[in-house]
Write a protein that holds these residues in place. Structure first.
Motif, PDB file in Angstrom:
ATOM      1  N   VAL A 124      -1.885 -25.136   3.656  1.00 44.06           N
ATOM      2  CA  VAL A 124      -1.919 -26.347   2.835  1.00 44.06           C
ATOM      3  C   VAL A 124      -0.713 -27.245   3.110  1.00 44.06           C
ATOM      4  N   GLU A 125       0.424 -26.648   3.479  1.00 41.99           N
ATOM      5  CA  GLU A 125       1.624 -27.451   3.744  1.00 41.99           C
ATOM      6  C   GLU A 125       1.398 -28.396   4.919  1.00 41.99           C
TER       7      GLU A 125
ATOM      8  N   VAL B 273      -1.246 -31.150   4.086  1.00 42.42           N
ATOM      9  CA  VAL B 273      -0.660 -32.285   3.359  1.00 42.42           C
ATOM     10  C   VAL B 273       0.142 -33.160   4.306  1.00 42.42           C
ATOM     11  N   LYS B 274       0.891 -32.507   5.226  1.00 49.11           N
ATOM     12  CA  LYS B 274       1.691 -33.263   6.201  1.00 49.11           C
ATOM     13  C   LYS B 274       0.789 -34.107   7.103  1.00 49.11           C
TER      14      LYS B 274
ATOM     15  N   GLU C 148      -0.422 -37.085   5.163  1.00 50.32           N
ATOM     16  CA  GLU C 148       0.615 -38.102   4.959  1.00 50.32           C
ATOM     17  C   GLU C 148       0.927 -38.880   6.231  1.00 50.32           C
TER      18      GLU C 148
ATOM     19  N   ILE D 258      -8.434 -33.201   1.916  1.00 48.90           N
ATOM     20  CA  ILE D 258      -7.169 -32.754   1.317  1.00 48.90           C
ATOM     21  C   ILE D 258      -7.388 -32.236  -0.103  1.00 48.90           C
TER      22      ILE D 258
ATOM     23  N   LEU E  81      -6.371 -28.410  -1.188  1.00 45.78           N
ATOM     24  CA  LEU E  81      -5.515 -28.095  -2.336  1.00 45.78           C
ATOM     25  C   LEU E  81      -6.246 -27.205  -3.340  1.00 45.78           C
TER      26      LEU E  81
ATOM     27  N   GLU F 271      -2.454 -30.506  -8.151  1.00 44.44           N
ATOM     28  CA  GLU F 271      -2.234 -31.414  -7.024  1.00 44.44           C
ATOM     29  C   GLU F 271      -3.553 -31.981  -6.515  1.00 44.44           C
TER      30      GLU F 271
ATOM     31  N   MET G 182      -4.452 -35.909  -6.350  1.00 46.95           N
ATOM     32  CA  MET G 182      -4.886 -36.558  -5.111  1.00 46.95           C
ATOM     33  C   MET G 182      -6.193 -37.317  -5.332  1.00 46.95           C
TER      34      MET G 182
END
Length: 764
Positions: free
Chosen positions: A189-190, A193-194, A197, A210, A214, A222, A226
């Motif tokens: 998930v990290e 998200v990156k 973005e 996304i 999440l 989160e 979103m």
């Protein structure tokens, strides 16, 4: 003139392609043949495209095979025709025969392999593309990331991500969305998200991916944030994005009945406001959300308002009522389903089996299973899992034997469930047979099967075999097998080894789960090692898992049993989330450490202020506290309130606590009244506690009664002989002492030697 004819024919063919008019296409084809224009490669290519668009693959292939002059476009056109109709085998053969290829050729075959579920073949083809000197395009990378996500190939996906960065395609919207989807499916998930973005522009696909990522990783708040951001930014919310966020509500609703249902109701309102309530897939998502949140009244209202229903709709309702243990409603919906002309499918039967078994109705479950003409492996597994969950382990094993007779091969689920059943029964021989069957079916290397076998052998006192299985596991990147091995070592009193394995787990960069922490803290308790317990506490703080109620309860237990009850209370007060287990551990901690009054006060706080409902364990803890503090009458009051005020039926342990409390005070008349009335007379601990109290107060008659009960239950247990002999010796009745010693020798009751230990610099 011929040039003008060719151009006109090409224009007519394009009109037929746009309108998919195969009748006019055949007239044009006949005209081309009559005019001798078939040698024109451009016109033949248009004919291939035309027949392909009209779904006439055989005719398109005939045109291609008869072409005297084929070019790269001809090959790509017929390759695309085979791919789009799902004829992958002939598409592969064509691809291999191509005299030359371009990026379109590679992309066409890679994408169809991914769509058809041949992701591994697609990645192999992508490697060949790279070796042939072709750079991937945005279409290539989108397909490759999709394949990596389906295969959970996170490492290879990261390599492809680096390629996308190198050739400047990482900012492409299609590649970016596919990359985000890959990280999401792999649970990273990290990086998901990156990737989100870093997208230069986002669309509904990006947000949907996304939000799903999440939600799948339990980042529920989160995910909702979103989705709100998507709504505020003006990006079009469609049925797919709404289904995705409703899926988040459904998953979180299994554990949290309140907040998820409220969010789901708001999303239901948004669905109506956007005019999407007629979308069947979205309606089924709404049904699923309400069912998973346990709100079957709302689910039924949605169901009754649907203009169109599918088998999925009926299945969701049947499954929802099964979750609520409303077996009659589930059966009613299945009967309605059949009356309305819908045939139950495999999911229907699995939902019904699950509903029956959760309600303990094994007879109806068997009846439903027997009605299935040819039960799939999933159906067998559903019945096996159901039996295991309601602890009917013998029935699970009988069902597996039936599977063997019907030549149904098991899978990872089958063998993991059966290993658990054998472990629960301590059935070593059955477990070995399950192990052999898993090897025969090539499932023994599966991480969940191996973990189940480790647990089975550990519970059957074959820890060395469990170690062998653990050491042979090829992929030790999964925390499940580590947890099973640590638990197995702890179960076999190899607590020092369990602690060492936990440290090895950390050294291998494994992230411990709540189960890992609870198990290793239990080992620290059995080692009476406060220093090691504090190390685990520090590590849990670093991993930000202290808010987990299971880890918190285990820490309270550890500090209490190591004699540091003040530290236990300090941590207890800091916990943001507590449940009944947490309160029980703290009350029991006070009782164990002689702080009975504090334990009783905490019990009063739990009952009157916390909102938590006391259970059987709570009453054992508080009755122990009363016993250790001499609060006899208060203990009797609590005991009498169990059934009347709290609906908890007293069990043997509660009677033991009460008798211990009265025995310490020498109130043996009351004890004899309880003994004559209580339903539990075959509990050796109860009689040992009574015998110990009789020894202190020199109550010979009642002591002899307790000892006789213990002799009856286990003549080889040394405890009653020793307690009785000690009482006689303190009274100077040496003949009775000698008789007891002789009886002890005759019954071969041997007293285990006592021992003690202390801790110094982490050494015991």
């Amino acid at each position: 003139m011929e040039m003008r004819t060719t151009t006109q024919l090409a224009n007519f063919l394009q009109i037929c392609i746009d309108k998919k008019s195969h009748v006019n296409a055949k007239l044009l084809h006949a005209h081309i043949l009559r005019k001798g224009l078939f040698t024109d490669t451009f016109l033949s290519n248009r004919l291939i495209e035309l027949y392909h668009k009209c779904g006439l693959l055989t005719t398109a292939r005939q045109v291609f095979d008869k072409m005297p002059n084929k070019n790269l476009f001809s090959w790509n056109a017929i390759l695309s025709a085979h791919c789009n109709t799902g004829d992958i085998e002939n598409a592969h053969k064509l691809f291999d025969k191509m005299p030359e290829r371009n990026a379109v050729s590679w992309n066409t075959l890679i994408s169809v392999l991914v769509r058809a579920g041949y992701e591994q073949k697609a990645l192999s083809l992508y490697n060949n593309m790279n070796h042939s000197g072709f750079l991937p395009t945005n279409f290539t990378l989108a397909s490759v990331f999709s394949a990596c996500g389906a295969l959970l190939e996170l490492r290879y996906g990261c390599v492809c991500h680096a390629v996308a960065n190198k050739i400047g395609l990482d900012k492409n919207i299609y590649v970016g969305n596919a990359l985000l989807g890959m990280y999401a499916k792999c649970g990273d998930v990290e990086n998901a998200v990156k990737a989100f973005e870093e997208l230069p522009q986002v669309n509904e696909v990006s947000f949907t991916a996304i939000v799903g990522a999440l939600g799948d990783t339990d980042h529920v708040d989160e995910a909702f944030d979103m989705f709100r951001s998507m709504h505020r930014s003006g990006i079009r919310i469609d049925a797919i994005s709404l289904s995705s966020i409703l899926g988040v509500c459904a998953r979180s609703g299994i554990n949290e009945s309140g907040g998820s249902s409220v969010n789901g109701q708001q999303l239901h309102g948004l669905t109506i406001r956007l005019g999407l309530e007629k979308d069947l897939h979205l309606s089924n998502s709404l049904l699923d959300m309400y069912a998973k949140c346990g709100d079957m009244n709302s689910a039924e209202m949605v169901f009754d308002s649907l203009l169109e229903v599918s088998v999925v709709s009926w299945n969701v309702m049947i499954g929802g009522y099964g979750q609520k243990y409303q077996i009659k409603k589930a059966i009613e919906f299945m009967q309605k389903m059949q009356r309305f002309g819908f045939e139950p499918d495999e999911v229907t039967y699995i939902n019904m089996l699950s509903a029956c078994l959760k309600s303990g109705d094994t007879e109806t479950a068997h009846g439903i299973f027997n009605k299935m003409a040819s039960p799939s492996l999933s159906s067998w597994n559903a019945l096996l899992s159901g039996y295991s969950q309601i602890e009917k382990h013998k029935e699970a094993l009988r069902l597996f034997i039936n599977m063997q007779f019907r030549n149904v091969k098991g899978d990872r689920t089958t063998f993991a469930v059966l290993s658990s059943s054998c472990a629960s029964m301590g059935l070593l021989e059955g477990g070995r047979q399950i192990h052999a069957a898993s090897v025969k079916n090539l499932c023994d290397d599966d991480i969940y099967v191996a973990s189940g076998l480790i647990g089975m052998y550990a519970k059957c006192d074959k820890i060395n075999v469990a170690k062998c299985i653990f050491d042979r596991i090829k992929d030790q990147d999964d925390v499940v097998c580590w947890n099973a091995m640590i638990a197995g070592l702890s179960l076999n009193t190899l607590d020092k080894e369990a602690f060492v394995l936990f440290k090895n787990m950390l050294e291998n960069n494994m992230l411990p789960t709540q189960f890992s922490y609870a198990t290793v803290l239990s080992s620290c308790v059995k080692l009476s090692s406060i220093s090691q317990g504090r190390q685990i506490h520090a590590r849990a703080l670093k991993d930000e898992i202290l808010n987990d109620v299971i880890v918190g309860s285990a820490l309270i237990d550890m500090y209490s049993k190591c004699g540091h009850v003040d530290e236990a209370r300090l941590f207890f007060d800091q916990m943001s989330i507590k449940n009944t287990i947490t309160w029980n551990e703290m009350i029991h901690g006070y009782a164990q450490n002689g702080h009975g009054s504090e334990g009783v006060a905490l019990f009063e706080e739990m009952v009157n202020k916390s909102g938590e409902k006391p259970d059987a364990i709570t009453f054992i803890a508080v009755l122990t506290a009363c016993s250790h503090s001499g609060l006899i009458d208060y203990g009797i009051k609590i005991f009498n309130s169990m059934l009347q005020e709290h609906g908890v039926e007293p069990i043997s342990d509660h009677y033991t606590c009460l008798i211990d409390s009265l025995g310490r005070a020498g109130r043996f008349n009351e004890i004899e009244v309880i003994l004559d009335k209580m339903p539990y007379t075959n509990d050796p601990i109860l009689w040992e506690v009574l015998l110990s109290s009789c020894r202190v107060h020199l109550n010979v008659n009642l002591a002899r009664r307790a000892a006789d009960e213990l002799f009856r239950m286990n003549p080889c247990n040394s405890a009653p002989y020793v307690l009785l002999a000690n009482m006689y010796s303190s009274m100077g009745r040496w003949d009775d002492v000698r008789n007891i010693r002789e009886l002890m020798i005759k019954k071969q009751a041997v007293k285990d030697p006592g021992y003690s230990w202390f801790e110094q610099k982490d050494e015991i």
